[in-house]
Design a protein around this motif. Structure first.
Motif, PDB file in Angstrom:
ATOM      1  N   PHE A 197      -5.543  27.835  34.667  1.00  0.00           N
ATOM      2  CA  PHE A 197      -4.456  27.530  35.590  1.00  0.00           C
ATOM      3  C   PHE A 197      -3.167  28.112  35.037  1.00  0.00           C
ATOM      4  O   PHE A 197      -3.064  28.449  33.862  1.00  0.00           O
ATOM      5  CB  PHE A 197      -4.285  26.016  35.769  1.00  0.00           C
ATOM      6  N   GLY A 198      -2.142  28.199  35.862  1.00  0.00           N
ATOM      7  CA  GLY A 198      -0.825  28.654  35.431  1.00  0.00           C
ATOM      8  C   GLY A 198       0.241  27.762  36.021  1.00  0.00           C
ATOM      9  O   GLY A 198      -0.013  26.652  36.436  1.00  0.00           O
ATOM     10  N   GLY A 199       1.464  28.308  36.066  1.00  0.00           N
ATOM     11  CA  GLY A 199       2.547  27.599  36.724  1.00  0.00           C
ATOM     12  C   GLY A 199       3.160  26.484  35.916  1.00  0.00           C
ATOM     13  O   GLY A 199       3.715  25.552  36.487  1.00  0.00           O
ATOM     14  N   SER A 200       3.113  26.546  34.571  1.00  0.00           N
ATOM     15  CA  SER A 200       3.650  25.460  33.747  1.00  0.00           C
ATOM     16  C   SER A 200       5.133  25.676  33.480  1.00  0.00           C
ATOM     17  O   SER A 200       5.544  26.746  33.031  1.00  0.00           O
ATOM     18  CB  SER A 200       2.905  25.372  32.414  1.00  0.00           C
ATOM     19  N   THR A 201       5.933  24.663  33.741  1.00  0.00           N
ATOM     20  CA  THR A 201       7.347  24.682  33.399  1.00  0.00           C
ATOM     21  C   THR A 201       7.528  24.255  31.944  1.00  0.00           C
ATOM     22  O   THR A 201       6.577  23.832  31.274  1.00  0.00           O
ATOM     23  CB  THR A 201       8.124  23.718  34.305  1.00  0.00           C
ATOM     24  N   LEU A 202       8.765  24.373  31.438  1.00  0.00           N
ATOM     25  CA  LEU A 202       9.026  23.918  30.066  1.00  0.00           C
ATOM     26  C   LEU A 202       8.733  22.443  29.919  1.00  0.00           C
ATOM     27  O   LEU A 202       8.200  22.003  28.888  1.00  0.00           O
ATOM     28  CB  LEU A 202      10.486  24.210  29.694  1.00  0.00           C
ATOM     29  N   ALA A 203       9.079  21.651  30.931  1.00  0.00           N
ATOM     30  CA  ALA A 203       8.805  20.212  30.859  1.00  0.00           C
ATOM     31  C   ALA A 203       7.309  19.949  30.789  1.00  0.00           C
ATOM     32  O   ALA A 203       6.856  19.051  30.058  1.00  0.00           O
ATOM     33  CB  ALA A 203       9.413  19.508  32.067  1.00  0.00           C
ATOM     34  N   MET A 204       6.512  20.717  31.519  1.00  0.00           N
ATOM     35  CA  MET A 204       5.061  20.540  31.481  1.00  0.00           C
ATOM     36  C   MET A 204       4.501  20.944  30.121  1.00  0.00           C
ATOM     37  O   MET A 204       3.582  20.305  29.597  1.00  0.00           O
ATOM     38  CB  MET A 204       4.413  21.350  32.602  1.00  0.00           C
ATOM     39  N   GLN A 205       5.065  21.997  29.527  1.00  0.00           N
ATOM     40  CA  GLN A 205       4.604  22.411  28.201  1.00  0.00           C
ATOM     41  C   GLN A 205       4.987  21.379  27.139  1.00  0.00           C
ATOM     42  O   GLN A 205       4.231  21.152  26.186  1.00  0.00           O
ATOM     43  CB  GLN A 205       5.191  23.778  27.870  1.00  0.00           C
ATOM     44  N   LEU A 206       6.151  20.770  27.282  1.00  0.00           N
ATOM     45  CA  LEU A 206       6.527  19.690  26.357  1.00  0.00           C
ATOM     46  C   LEU A 206       5.606  18.490  26.516  1.00  0.00           C
ATOM     47  O   LEU A 206       5.282  17.810  25.530  1.00  0.00           O
ATOM     48  CB  LEU A 206       7.984  19.280  26.595  1.00  0.00           C
ATOM     49  N   ALA A 207       5.164  18.229  27.738  1.00  0.00           N
ATOM     50  CA  ALA A 207       4.199  17.141  27.958  1.00  0.00           C
ATOM     51  C   ALA A 207       2.908  17.420  27.203  1.00  0.00           C
ATOM     52  O   ALA A 207       2.300  16.515  26.629  1.00  0.00           O
ATOM     53  CB  ALA A 207       3.932  16.979  29.454  1.00  0.00           C
ATOM     54  N   ARG A 208       2.478  18.691  27.195  1.00  0.00           N
ATOM     55  CA  ARG A 208       1.266  19.042  26.447  1.00  0.00           C
ATOM     56  C   ARG A 208       1.426  18.733  24.963  1.00  0.00           C
ATOM     57  O   ARG A 208       0.522  18.222  24.304  1.00  0.00           O
ATOM     58  CB  ARG A 208       0.983  20.543  26.583  1.00  0.00           C
ATOM     59  N   ILE A 209       2.599  19.078  24.436  1.00  0.00           N
ATOM     60  CA  ILE A 209       2.820  18.938  22.995  1.00  0.00           C
ATOM     61  C   ILE A 209       2.866  17.478  22.584  1.00  0.00           C
ATOM     62  O   ILE A 209       2.212  17.060  21.617  1.00  0.00           O
ATOM     63  CB  ILE A 209       4.115  19.661  22.604  1.00  0.00           C
ATOM     64  N   PHE A 210       3.634  16.681  23.302  1.00  0.00           N
ATOM     65  CA  PHE A 210       3.832  15.302  22.879  1.00  0.00           C
ATOM     66  C   PHE A 210       2.665  14.394  23.250  1.00  0.00           C
ATOM     67  O   PHE A 210       2.446  13.367  22.607  1.00  0.00           O
ATOM     68  CB  PHE A 210       5.123  14.744  23.468  1.00  0.00           C
TER      69      PHE A 210
END
Length: 795
Positions: free
Chosen positions: A184-197
């Protein structure tokens, strides 16, 4: 008025009816229109997906973002705080690494790889980064251009990008065909931060259902994160999180490097504030494609080269082309990116540590360069525990939330070399006194070869503490064998609720080191000389100038009494000093009484025999106080010795100030200095002294040494069993001033600290201390006689 109400009614009817008319149009005209034929099979899903994207972006996201603040705002704030790493710099300002997060309490760091349910909170697995004070602007602009260029705008107002959602079907097909896995694609910075935390990173091993579940979870969390980080239209918090929390490098010995500051120090050997524009672009390009730091197999090296060329080349150049309007500056940045892209950067190890790390394996040496946690563990094997305990003593268990960087008082490379020399000396002592050690103890740090015998008794090393501080109380050498930071106090003296040290709970007896207090008290009286005769009820019939014992009542000289550490004559003389004067010294030096005192004779016995307690750090300050007085610098307070030259504090209102020090002139009279020097130099300089094997370090015999005193102490189990000859602790405390000017106080302790667990039999401080002190004194002599610039840097 009626006309106005009529218009409002019509407007309300229109607003309510619009969604219905739009939905009816879509359904009847586009989705179920028979004239479209089979085209409906394509148009209907496409239209429904567009409606879904619009609803997700403009209806769901703002509602979820606002509502989620009620129960997730504190969780996000705490998640940010948990990631704060503590940087370590040595006295020369060199970046040693990051404080090992495994030394945090479980509540402060979760390294299990799995969520941990804590009261009222789920602790997800953590990362550590060095939080930047000011975000590099070019890094942020490039990152936003590449990953979330519509942030805060009409297309992505609340954490979900409309274009990104609309492109998911196309990007999914492209990624699936290019990688062979559903993507999938379309990840915003907020979505990428959700992945990290919240640990939802993409994986090639995910099933289609798991990928969809992860994407849904990111949509669930991203609006809350973006709302929190862009309140009032201010993206400052988002910029800071983007600089602190993205993994930018990998293959670092099991740890990824998170954040611009940490990665910059390892990749480019400088802080984020010193990065060029091209270097900032290269780091921004590494988001989602971390730099591979360590070379490996040919296949891995080829991948490493290709990945870096893509990051520093095409991706970073894309930022230069889009963001730099001045053609001349753009060409200069692109030229620097071409130079960077020529080969992947090698990890920058701390300068001047090659010799110090020579004992590591090649693999470990590379890890020490690439992994800041491993580097600090390798260079500061015992110092890190001392630093942690000193920070706990200042701030309690919550020290990490207050301290972002530690600046040490010592040179990390020099101290590691000193540690290796002391380890060699301990191995010699282990062989020399092997028969005196209890079966479950050893003095060698290299382990015990059991010869494959599974039934062999495991052996451990007692506390071996060696510390030296300069005249300002800054520790320049620090060595411990165990991980309990015993220099800073016994475990029982640390408050289990706060982690702070409480000297009133200290129980480690200091043996004959207490005679230093007696020496000060007697010298302050001003009536004695080295030749003064003191009654010894355990004198030999002959040989009173030596250290023998017997059953006679004879006078022994003050010099012999201190040189030989004789209890009876020192107790006899100290008991003649008023109780108030003795108590003043005990309180002033920070000594803890372990038994009730109701008379001068009672306190004199406690001091002379050593039935008083103190941490090695407190004893060290006592030696430093005597040194300051004898060296003539007696008006300035003498602080507790410290490993912390300065701190970078992350919490407003926190302070790194310690309690006021001890002023030597308030404890030691100026006219007492000559006698005090004679008393405490006797163990080194007198031919029968307890440290006579170090007589070549007596100031009268060694050129370059202006002053040197030392006192030994041996703590046995006599108080428990008078017939036993078991050895619990061996002590030495002293101070040395070199003719070149520098002065250093020191303390040495070997033992278990517990009378119920003696580490040896029939061993004395003078026997065991000599090789260890020789290493320390030679090291201090080299530091004192170093060229002025080098000495300044080392101190």
């Amino acid at each position: 008025m009626l006309r106005l109400l009529s218009w409002l009614a019509l407007l309300t009817e229109f607003v309510v009816a619009c969604p219905y008319w739009a939905f009816r149009f879509v359904i009847t005209t586009l989705v179920f229109n028979p004239r479209l034929g089979r085209l409906r099979l394509i148009v209907a899903p496409a239209i429904l997906y567009v409606l879904f994207a619009l609803t997700l972006t403009y209806v769901y996201a703002p509602i979820r973002g606002l509502a989620g603040q009620m129960w997730m705002a504190k969780v996000l704030t705490y998640a940010d705080e948990r990631s704060l790493g503590t940087a370590i710099y040595d006295v020369k300002g060199r970046f040693v690494g990051i404080f090992d997060p495994l030394l945090d309490s479980e509540e402060d760091f979760n390294a299990t790889g799995h969520p941990i349910e804590l009261p009222g909170y789920i602790a997800y697995p953590d990362h550590k980064s060095l939080h930047v004070g000011e975000v590099p602007e070019d890094y942020w602009q490039c990152l936003r251009y590449q990953e979330d260029r519509h942030l805060g705008g009409l297309i992505n107002p609340f954490g979900i990008d409309l274009y990104g959602v609309l492109k998911i079907p196309v990007s999914t097909v492209e990624r699936t065909f290019s990688t062979g896995h559903l993507g999938f694609g379309g990840s915003t910075l907020a979505m990428q931060l959700a992945r990290i935390f919240f640990k939802t990173p993409p994986s090639a091993h995910e099933s289609a259902a798991e990928k969809l579940s992860r994407k849904l979870k990111e949509w669930w969390l991203a609006p809350v994160i973006q709302w929190r980080l862009t309140q009032g239209g201010d993206a400052t918090a988002m910029k800071r999180w983007a600089a602190n929390h993205f993994p930018l490098a990998q293959r670092t010995g099991g740890q990824e490097l998170y954040g611009v500051e940490q990665t910059s120090l390892v990749l480019f050997g400088k802080p984020a504030s010193g990065l060029s524009r091209a270097e900032q672009y290269a780091l921004a390009a590494a988001v989602n494609q971390p730099v591979i730091l360590i070379a490996g197999t040919p296949a891995l090296q080829a991948r490493r080269n290709a990945s870096w060329r893509r990051e520093a080349g095409s991706r970073a150049k894309g930022c230069a082309e889009a963001l730099i309007t001045d053609s001349g500056e753009r060409r200069a940045v692109e030229a620097e990116l071409d130079r960077l892209a020529a080969s992947p950067p090698e990890p920058r190890a701390m300068p001047d540590t090659e010799e110090a790390l020579a004992g590591l394996t090649p693999v470990s040496s590379v890890r020490a360069g690439a992994n800041p946690v491993f580097r600090s563990n390798a260079l500061l094997p015992s110092v890190k525990y001392g630093v942690r305990d000193e920070l706990k003593h200042r701030y309690g268990f919550g020290w990490r939330s207050k301290v972002s960087a530690v600046h040490l008082t010592l040179d990390a490379a020099e101290n590691l070399r000193f540690r290796e020399r002391e380890k060699d000396a301990l191995s010699i002592l282990d062989r020399r006194f092997h028969d005196h050690l209890n079966p479950h103890y050893t003095l060698s740090l290299d382990g015990v070869d059991t010869g494959g015998d599974a039934n062999a008794v495991p052996r451990r090393v007692p506390d071996v503490i060696i510390a030296a501080a300069d005249e300002r109380g800054r520790l320049v050498r620090y060595f411990e064998t165990n991980f309990n930071a015993a220099y800073f106090g016994s475990a029982a003296a640390r408050d289990p609720q706060t982690g702070r040290y409480d000297k009133a709970r200290e129980a480690r007896a200091i043996a004959s080191i207490g005679k230093i207090v007696a020496a000060v008290a007697i010298a302050n009286e001003g009536t004695d000389r080295p030749t003064s005769g003191w009654l010894d009820t355990r004198s030999p019939a002959t040989g009173l100038e030596a250290c023998g014992h017997g059953q006679e009542r004879r006078l022994r000289s003050a010099q012999v009494s201190f040189a030989c550490s004789l209890n009876a004559p020192l107790e006899w003389r100290t008991a003649q000093i008023p109780l108030g004067k003795l108590e003043h010294l005990v309180d002033g030096f920070g000594i803890t009484l372990t038994e009730p005192v109701n008379s001068a004779a009672n306190l004199a016995k406690s001091l002379v025999v050593g039935h008083v307690a103190a941490s090695p750090r407190t004893v060290h300050r006592m030696a430093a106080t005597v040194l300051a007085s004898l060296a003539g610098d007696a008006s300035a307070p003498v602080p507790l010795p410290t490993l912390l030259d300065s701190l970078s504090l992350s919490e407003a209102g926190a302070t790194d100030a310690e309690a006021a020090g001890v002023v030597p002139d308030r404890l030691i009279k100026p006219e007492a200095r000559a006698m005090l020097k004679a008393f405490l130099a006797a163990p080194l300089c007198y031919k029968h002294g307890t440290l006579n094997h170090l007589s070549d370090w007596c100031a009268e015999r060694r050129p370059g040494v202006a002053l040197h005193f030392a006192k030994t102490g041996t703590r046995g189990t006599g108080a428990v069993d008078p017939e036993a000859d078991d050895t619990v602790d061996l002590w030495v405390a002293g101070g040395i001033k070199f003719a070149s000017g520098p002065a250093f106080s020191y303390v040495l302790v070997i033992g278990s600290g517990s009378p119920s667990d003696p580490f040896a039999r029939d061993l004395y401080a003078g026997q065991v201390a000599e090789p260890l002190l020789r290493v320390l004194l030679a090291d201090l002599e080299g530091t004192a006689n170093a060229p002025p610039k080098q000495l300044t840097e080392a101190r």
